[in-house]
Scaffold this motif. Structure first.
Motif, PDB file in Angstrom:
ATOM      1  N   PHE A 190       0.832  -1.200   0.000  1.00 26.80           N
ATOM      2  CA  PHE A 190       0.000   0.000   0.000  1.00 26.80           C
ATOM      3  C   PHE A 190       0.871   1.255   0.000  1.00 26.80           C
ATOM      4  CE2 PHE A 190      -2.506   3.337   2.075  1.00 26.80           C
ATOM      5  CZ  PHE A 190      -3.666   3.306   1.303  1.00 26.80           C
ATOM      6  N   ALA A 191       1.953   1.246   0.795  1.00 23.37           N
ATOM      7  CA  ALA A 191       2.864   2.391   0.860  1.00 23.37           C
ATOM      8  C   ALA A 191       3.531   2.639  -0.487  1.00 23.37           C
ATOM      9  CB  ALA A 191       3.926   2.148   1.936  1.00 23.37           C
ATOM     10  N   GLY A 199       2.618   7.840   8.771  1.00 22.49           N
ATOM     11  CA  GLY A 199       1.618   8.383   9.679  1.00 22.49           C
ATOM     12  C   GLY A 199       0.237   8.439   9.057  1.00 22.49           C
ATOM     13  N   ASP A 200       0.163   8.817   7.775  1.00 23.41           N
ATOM     14  CA  ASP A 200      -1.129   8.893   7.081  1.00 23.41           C
ATOM     15  C   ASP A 200      -1.704   7.508   6.819  1.00 23.41           C
ATOM     16  OD1 ASP A 200      -1.112  11.683   6.986  1.00 23.41           O
ATOM     17  OD2 ASP A 200       0.072  11.712   5.148  1.00 23.41           O
ATOM     18  N   ILE A 201      -0.820   6.534   6.592  1.00 25.20           N
ATOM     19  CA  ILE A 201      -1.279   5.164   6.364  1.00 25.20           C
ATOM     20  C   ILE A 201      -1.886   4.583   7.633  1.00 25.20           C
ATOM     21  CG2 ILE A 201      -0.529   2.799   5.857  1.00 25.20           C
ATOM     22  CD1 ILE A 201       1.609   3.984   4.022  1.00 25.20           C
ATOM     23  N   ILE A 214      -9.755   7.024  -2.671  1.00 19.80           N
ATOM     24  CA  ILE A 214      -9.362   7.187  -1.268  1.00 19.80           C
ATOM     25  C   ILE A 214      -9.033   8.651  -1.014  1.00 19.80           C
ATOM     26  CG2 ILE A 214      -7.752   6.484   0.540  1.00 19.80           C
ATOM     27  CD1 ILE A 214      -7.299   3.904  -0.975  1.00 19.80           C
ATOM     28  N   TRP A 215      -9.775   9.262  -0.097  1.00 25.09           N
ATOM     29  CA  TRP A 215      -9.556  10.666   0.238  1.00 25.09           C
ATOM     30  C   TRP A 215      -8.557  10.790   1.384  1.00 25.09           C
ATOM     31  CZ3 TRP A 215     -11.293  14.731  -2.539  1.00 25.09           C
ATOM     32  CH2 TRP A 215     -12.340  14.494  -3.443  1.00 25.09           C
ATOM     33  N   VAL A 216      -7.545  11.624   1.184  1.00 26.71           N
ATOM     34  CA  VAL A 216      -6.511  11.797   2.203  1.00 26.71           C
ATOM     35  C   VAL A 216      -6.147  13.275   2.340  1.00 26.71           C
ATOM     36  CG1 VAL A 216      -4.113  11.306   2.854  1.00 26.71           C
ATOM     37  CG2 VAL A 216      -5.512   9.511   1.833  1.00 26.71           C
TER      38      VAL A 216
END
Length: 333
Positions: A190-191, A199-201, A214-216
């Protein structure tokens, strides 16, 4: 005089830690919940008491001193930063306070900054650079607050830093996945596919995964991104959702309690895998190196690496990956 504390001696007067949260106890013995985050709790304490919080029994800094400036910055400015940045600032501020604390702000000269870099740099040159960067930011606010009219850190040469140039080959990437747990292998994929920061993952919630993609919102830069669906992204999300999880888990990657993995908790798992990889003859790499590999590979494939990274400028992306670029060449025979 209030009663003597039996615990939590590092908290300012009238602040207490109870059941994982910080409380302010008023003079009429009413408990006011501040926060379960220490930095936020300190900030709210300061609003109530009208002064900078400090450990019980500690010396109150003199007005106009570096200790007072450092304390003010750490209460008013530092807590607004990302959690990882704030945590680092706490340790950096502690080191700066030990050296500069008793000096008056107006006494600090570039020569003092240079001496700090020289002495601290004998053991930790990179940390010395970071600490002086923080001190420089403190002085920039001191100028805004009308305490000084110059920043003594400006113009003082820091220690030379060599940019990290570790590039993970495809063979290395797959090799580590083979010895990793299913969870770590999926997080690695995924990374790489998204080039997201760790941190966001770890904080990615299931409700951020929509029909559109996917909203980030990046925790470091605040950049908002929509990762559109691709075959690879669809496949890795399906694998992630297939992992055993608590019914009420709200995060894509969560522990047995349904909570996101902490940075330290995930780091411990990652270190165990890297030790195992090293013992098998592999060269260790950091989890952050996966993001660098993703951006480097994206550029080589002609994709928009800047958008993938969420950087505000192309120059920032170029600086990030330039050390990891390589050329494919053929031998003579």
């Amino acid at each position: 005089m209030g009663r003597r504390r039996k615990a939590n001696f590092n908290l300012p007067p009238r602040m207490y830690l109870k059941h994982g949260a910080y409380y302010y106890v008023s003079r009429d013995n009413k408990w006011l919940r501040l926060s379960d985050d220490k930095a936020i709790a300190f900030s709210k304490w300061a609003e109530i008491e009208g002064e900078i919080p400090r450990e019980s029994g500690s010396e109150k800094p003199i007005t106009g001193s570096m200790a007072a400036l450092i304390d003010k910055y750490m209460i008013e400015i530092a807590p607004k930063k990302a959690k990882a940045t704030y945590t680092g600032n706490v340790m950096e501020a502690k080191n700066l306070r030990e050296v500069f604390g008793k000096m008056l702000i107006l006494e600090v000269r570039p020569t003092h900054i240079a001496k700090y870099l020289d002495i601290r740099g004998l053991k930790a040159p990179i940390r010395a650079n970071r600490e002086i960067s923080l001190l420089s930011h403190m002085f920039s606010y001191a100028m805004r607050w009308g305490q000084v009219d110059r920043n003594p850190c400006l113009g003082v040469a820091k220690h030379t830093e060599k940019g990290r140039d570790r590039y993970i080959t495809d063979q290395e990437f797959e090799g580590v996945k083979e010895i990793a747990s299913e969870l770590i292998a999926i997080v690695m994929d995924f990374a790489y596919i998204t080039a997201m920061r760790k941190g966001d993952i770890l904080k990615l919630r299931l409700d951020q995964i929509t029909d559109e993609g996917i909203w980030v919102k990046q925790s470091k830069t605040g950049a908002k991104q929509l990762y559109e669906w691709t075959n690879g992204l669809t496949e890795v999300i399906a694998r992630a959702k297939a992992l055993k999880r608590p019914i009420r888990g709200l995060y894509l990657f969560c522990n047995r309690q349904g909570q996101p993995y902490t940075d330290s908790g995930f780091k411990a798992m990652w270190q165990r895998i890297q030790i195992k990889w090293s013992r098998s003859g592999g060269q260790r790499f950091t989890f952050h190196d996966i993001r660098a590999k993703a951006l480097t590979d994206a550029k080589r494939m002609g994709l928009d690496a800047q958008s993938l990274a969420g950087h505000s400028s192309f120059a920032m992306t170029e600086h990030y990956i330039k050390q990891r670029e390589y050329k494919v060449v053929k031998s003579l025979i």
